[in-house]
Design an enzyme around this catalytic site. Sequence first.
Site, PDB file in Angstrom:
ATOM      1  N   CYS A   1      -0.474  -3.610   8.707  1.00 46.74           N
ATOM      2  CA  CYS A   1       0.277  -4.604   9.472  1.00 46.74           C
ATOM      3  C   CYS A   1       0.550  -5.869   8.671  1.00 46.74           C
ATOM      4  O   CYS A   1       1.697  -6.261   8.501  1.00 46.74           O
ATOM      5  CB  CYS A   1      -0.489  -4.954  10.752  1.00 46.74           C
ATOM      6  SG  CYS A   1      -0.590  -3.573  11.911  1.00 46.74           S
TER       7      CYS A   1
ATOM      8  N   GLU B   1      -1.870  -7.066   5.807  1.00 51.26           N
ATOM      9  CA  GLU B   1      -2.902  -7.285   4.812  1.00 51.26           C
ATOM     10  C   GLU B   1      -2.330  -7.337   3.401  1.00 51.26           C
ATOM     11  O   GLU B   1      -1.834  -6.338   2.894  1.00 51.26           O
ATOM     12  CB  GLU B   1      -3.954  -6.167   4.889  1.00 51.26           C
ATOM     13  CG  GLU B   1      -4.659  -6.056   6.233  1.00 51.26           C
ATOM     14  CD  GLU B   1      -4.000  -5.084   7.192  1.00 51.26           C
ATOM     15  OE1 GLU B   1      -2.761  -5.151   7.366  1.00 51.26           O
ATOM     16  OE2 GLU B   1      -4.706  -4.260   7.786  1.00 51.26           O
TER      17      GLU B   1
END
Length: 517
Positions: free
Chosen positions: A156, A158
Amino acid sequence: SISYGRMDQWLFPFYDADIKNKRLTKEFALELIEVQYVKMNNPTKLKDKGTVKVRNGRGFGGESLTIGGVDKDGNDATNDLTMLMLEGSAHTRMMNPWICVRMHENTPYELKVKTVECIRAGYGHPKLFNDTPAIKAMLSKGVTLEEARDYCVVGCVEPSLPGKEFGWLDSGYVNTAKMMEMVLNGGSTLDGKKIGPNTGSLETYKTFEEVLESVDKQFQYWTDQLCSCLNITDEVHRMVKPTPYVSAFFQGCIESGKDMTEGGVKYNGTAPQGAGIATCADSLSTIKKLMFDDKSHTGSELLAAVKNNWEGYEKLYALVNSSKIPHYGNDNDYADELFKFMFETYCKNIKGRKNPRGGEFSPGVYTVNANVGMGLYTNASLDGRKISEPISDNMGPVHTAGGSHDISGPTAIVNSVSKVDHSLASNGTLLNLRFPEEAVAGIEGRDILISFIDEYISKKGMHVQFNVMSAETMKAAQNNPKDYKDMLVRVAGYSAYFVELGKPLQDDLIYRTELRF
């Protein structure tokens, strides 16, 4: 999660050579990208019933594809493939890949326009990352500046180094709202289970400073438990789950003869993320305002209210959910400073701890959609939440059944969010914003959204993504799913088909504040 890295960068030399030698046209290259995007939606995975209830619609689980940003020398790296990969996303409107556009102060206007046009198409892609705080976050992990500038996004939100970092990203979700229960109730949950140290309770605190000290002590205790458990799990992975095939693709493993689970990769990390930070911040704001500043309510009364799930305390419940209490997300320093305190308290208690692979822990501040599942098993909280409601999502303000706490518009949210140093969360941050379709319509709406994004980038927020969809449209899809089978929405770091989501997650999306300029 799977990341395709900076595909517009590593694929460009092949594209450029084929274009120059007339082996390929731009039109056919676009067609190949579109076919690739369709193919990326084939993999899937089985999920248990509990997961499906709140986390359905995620496909295989994280096919991020990063484009744009700066090159290793700090210059803009936009090229033909950057544009074509956005165009292919708009044409196919698929759930995967999760397109991430890296932006910076010198991002070309043309890329901004194409990015915003995709966002306005209302299918949830792309997400945006800001190079300035992201590169600063990467540097804090000990990588070189050239390497940091080459970061990509995994899953998502990182940030990671392709082929050089095994960061064990998303290693654990931390329910900070549950930790706050121990602060309120002497180390016990509100339903009486003694599970933490007694660092004081609402019935014993004499000053607000004592409350903040209790928060720090509880967070230190619970992050000790978390990191110890993750280190044990890390060692178990080494024993029972080595990954020789994947290790062959990472620098350092072949040279050292060590599997990535043994620390063979150049950079190693462990990265759990804090959830419910705004829930904690607004809870602190309630305590500070009512118990210490106004002295209108006792600690015993506040504690009794949440123990009873606000039943019998309806006037207090309405007050806590009203604008008479300062709330995070409204550019109000009173509340925003408390969010900053919670953000920094979580990060400092994670950052720098050692793991068994010779690396360090790296904090993230996001929930993806775990705030819904966590809320199902979290007692009432002093931000005005009732039992089983979602805790706050990611970096966003609180929204409860009693009402959204952000009431001052999108620019106020950006001002609140940017009062923290996002680079402290070196495992990433996440901000969801939702606009109805008409709010960003036309040339004027496009230009306003571009200016809004420019301002967010200049204020050094790390990440932002948009749902361009009204609550009415989502309610219609909830009531008549057969008519909306292909409706994609932005959930958190990913997009999913709305009708495939569990009802608790659908409701969370509907209740998020609908913003207008």
